[in-house]
Each structure stands twice: as C-alpha cells, then as structure tokens.
Design a protein around this motif. Structure first.
Motif, mmCIF file in Angstrom:
data_model
loop_
_atom_site.group_PDB
_atom_site.id
_atom_site.type_symbol
_atom_site.label_atom_id
_atom_site.label_comp_id
_atom_site.label_asym_id
_atom_site.label_seq_id
_atom_site.Cartn_x
_atom_site.Cartn_y
_atom_site.Cartn_z
ATOM 1 N N ILE A 15 0.871 -1.265 -0.004
ATOM 2 C CA ILE A 15 -0.068 -0.059 -0.020
ATOM 3 C C ILE A 15 0.902 1.310 0.125
ATOM 4 N N SER A 16 2.037 1.141 0.370
ATOM 5 C CA SER A 16 2.843 2.415 0.368
ATOM 6 C C SER A 16 3.377 2.782 -0.941
ATOM 7 N N GLN A 17 3.076 2.022 -1.760
ATOM 8 C CA GLN A 17 3.034 2.383 -3.369
ATOM 9 C C GLN A 17 2.088 3.287 -3.703
ATOM 10 N N VAL A 18 1.033 3.096 -3.007
ATOM 11 C CA VAL A 18 -0.261 4.111 -3.661
ATOM 12 C C VAL A 18 0.094 5.500 -3.028
ATOM 13 N N ASP A 19 0.129 6.188 -4.025
ATOM 14 C CA ASP A 19 0.693 7.753 -3.546
ATOM 15 C C ASP A 19 -0.572 8.819 -4.242
ATOM 16 N N GLY A 20 0.068 9.819 -4.310
ATOM 17 C CA GLY A 20 -1.015 10.890 -4.668
ATOM 18 C C GLY A 20 -1.107 10.773 -6.122
ATOM 19 N N ASN A 21 -0.229 10.167 -7.027
ATOM 20 C CA ASN A 21 -0.442 9.998 -8.521
ATOM 21 C C ASN A 21 -1.212 8.694 -9.020
ATOM 22 N N ALA A 22 -1.774 8.291 -8.000
ATOM 23 C CA ALA A 22 -2.413 7.017 -8.366
ATOM 24 C C ALA A 22 -3.744 7.589 -8.997
ATOM 25 N N PRO A 23 -4.657 6.585 -9.577
ATOM 26 C CA PRO A 23 -5.693 7.361 -10.270
ATOM 27 C C PRO A 23 -6.899 7.073 -9.333
ATOM 28 N N TRP A 24 -6.935 7.858 -8.311
ATOM 29 C CA TRP A 24 -7.739 7.826 -6.886
ATOM 30 C C TRP A 24 -9.060 8.127 -7.538
ATOM 31 N N ASN A 25 -9.357 9.027 -8.520
ATOM 32 C CA ASN A 25 -10.720 9.297 -8.994
ATOM 33 C C ASN A 25 -11.430 7.988 -9.496
ATOM 34 N N ILE A 26 -10.439 7.089 -10.175
ATOM 35 C CA ILE A 26 -10.876 5.976 -10.726
ATOM 36 C C ILE A 26 -11.287 4.926 -9.441
ATOM 37 N N TYR A 27 -10.379 4.901 -8.458
ATOM 38 C CA TYR A 27 -10.439 4.120 -7.392
ATOM 39 C C TYR A 27 -11.657 4.375 -6.539
ATOM 40 N N ILE A 28 -11.954 5.708 -6.404
ATOM 41 C CA ILE A 28 -13.070 6.018 -5.371
ATOM 42 C C ILE A 28 -14.218 5.516 -6.302
ATOM 43 N N ALA A 29 -14.513 5.860 -7.557
ATOM 44 C CA ALA A 29 -15.521 5.786 -8.366
ATOM 45 C C ALA A 29 -15.996 4.259 -8.237
#
Length: 284
Positions: A51-65
């Motif tokens: 999970i430490s690899q998941v940073d601000g550059n991850a596609p959070w908009n897609i994850y959250i959607a």
C-alpha cells in the motif's frame, strides 16, 4: 480465454449463492459488507499488496468511483428486484453491455473487424431473446433498473481503466477498491443496525464469506482477462456478459428448474454463435 472462463464461473456462482440465500431470511447488505472483508483478506494474503506504493499520483478518481459504485449499484439492484422484478432487473444488468462496447469503440479507439461486428450484432439479438420473459410486475419504477444498467456499464469501463494503469500492480489497485467498497458497505450496515434495529446474524457472515471468495475470483480474473486482451476490450465485455447469461440460464434450468421458452433457447444458441465469431476475430 481461461481467465475469462474463470471469471464467468465465479460470477455465476455468486448469483447462485444469492439465489440460495433467499430461503434463509438473510440481510443482503450484511452479506455484501462481509463479502468485502473476506475479499480484502484474500487479496492481502494472496498478493501481499504494498500500500505504500499508492501515492497521490495513483488514479484515485477511478478508485473512488468504482469503490463507491460497487456497493451502491448493488443496493439499486436489490431495490430494482423488489419493485420491478428480477426479470427486468436482470435484463437491465446484462444489457449494460451496450455501454462498455460503445466505450471500446469511441473512447479506447479499438478497431472492429467484420467478424467482431457480426459477433456483437448476433450477441445483442441473443441477449434480447434470452432475456425475453413474461413478468407480472406492473410497477413503473424504471429509475431502479436504469441505474443498474448505467451503473454496471460504467463499472465495466472503469475496471478497464484500472487494467490499463501499469504503474501499480492491479492487485494493489484491487485492494484499494475493496477497501473503499467495504467502507461504504459498513456505513449502510451501521445505519441499519443503529437506526433500523436490524440484527447482525452469523449466517450473514457465512454467506458473506462465500460471496467474498468468488467475488474476489470474479474481479481478479476479469482484470486478468482485460490484461490478456488489452487491445480488444470488447472481447472481454461481450464474452463476460454473454457467458454469464448462457451459464446462468443453464444452471437455472438444470438445478433450479426454471422454465425457458423456445425464444430463450434460440437466444442461447445465437449467443454461442456470437462468441465463436468474437473468438475468431482475435485471430484476424
């Protein structure tokens, strides 16, 4: 094709489990919540996502959607079955195939050869024939199956986007999505327990565990299939939907003694022909 077949099997098994649970007076919402708990555990111990690899550059908009859509669309699925009946709801869910297929053409710029076009056209006709059943329900609450259709179509497209995001392992992305879906599901469960006085029952945990195992397999193999057919997303979109309908219909016919009309059988035959054309298109 193996990943696609495994995804279809897992998807149908999840449907069978939910069909069986109708005899046991369970809470679908609790089953969904525990499903994500078990799916998260499987994802963590199987793939050790970092999970430490998941940073601000991850596609959070897609994850959250996706994380929000998965449990919410399921809630609309339950409500649609209640108000519009399972036949119309199932038709809406499977005809959501139109949305990702159009996305494959217009958004992902996939090139369609003649074999694939013929396969898809036959497939759409097959879907209509398979889902053509009489329903005694006359309630006109089309908002629920409409949301089911749009929701599942959008989820398919978003999963394709995750499969194309190569900076992070897709199993890590899957873990993040499950976390978000669990959080949303738990909010609904807490609401039911606190405000509606719904009891937390052990049988919901048991069924939730079974659903979680096969739901995890369904999504995992679905993503793997998209990886394998990265240049042909419509193959996965169409194969998944038609495969689930064919196998689901056969399971209903053989094990649950559901009746199929001549039109339904013609639809099954057409769906098989459509899948053959789509498979052939991969080699052209």
């Amino acid at each position: 094709m193996l990943f696609l077949i495994l995804s279809i099997l897992c998807s149908v098994i999840v449907g069978v489990i939910f069909k069986i649970t109708r005899k046991y007076n369970v809470s679908p919402i609790q089953i969904v919540a525990f499903n994500y708990i078990f799916a998260l555990l499987l994802c963590y111990f199987t793939f050790k996502p970092d999970i430490s690899q998941v940073d601000g550059n991850a596609p959070w908009n897609i994850y959250i959607a996706i994380g929000v859509l998965l449990p919410i669309v399921f809630l609309f699925l339950i409500t649609s079955i209640k108000h519009m009946g399972i036949v119309k709801t199932d038709a809406a869910q499977r005809l959501s195939l139109f949305i990702p297929i159009l996305a494959a053409w217009f958004i992902f710029k996939e090139e369609f050869n003649s074999y694939k076009v013929i396969g898809l056209l036959i497939g759409f006709v097959a879907l209509l024939f398979i889902l053509k059943k009489q329903s005694a329900n006359t309630e006109n609450k089309w908002i629920y199956p409409t949301v089911v259709l749009l929701g599942f179509g959008l989820i398919d497209i978003l999963f394709k986007q995750i499969a194309l995001y190569t900076t992070l392992p897709y199993t890590t992305s899957l873990f993040v999505v499950f976390d978000i879906s669990l959080a949303i599901s738990l909010l609904v469960v807490v609401y039911e327990i606190v405000l509606r006085k719904v009891k937390l029952k052990a049988k919901n945990i048991l069924f939730g565990g079974l659903v979680g195992i096969f739901n995890f397999g369904n999504i995992l193999f679905y993503l793997k299939a998209h990886k394998a057919f990265s240049d042909n997303p419509s193959t996965v979109f169409a194969g998944m939907n038609m495969g689930v309908i064919i196998l689901g219909s056969l399971v209903g016919l053989l094990f649950f003694k559901e009746k199929l009309s001549k039109i339904n059988f013609i639809g099954l035959f057409l769906a098989l022909i459509a899948i053959v054309f789509i498979v052939i298109s991969q080699f052209k």
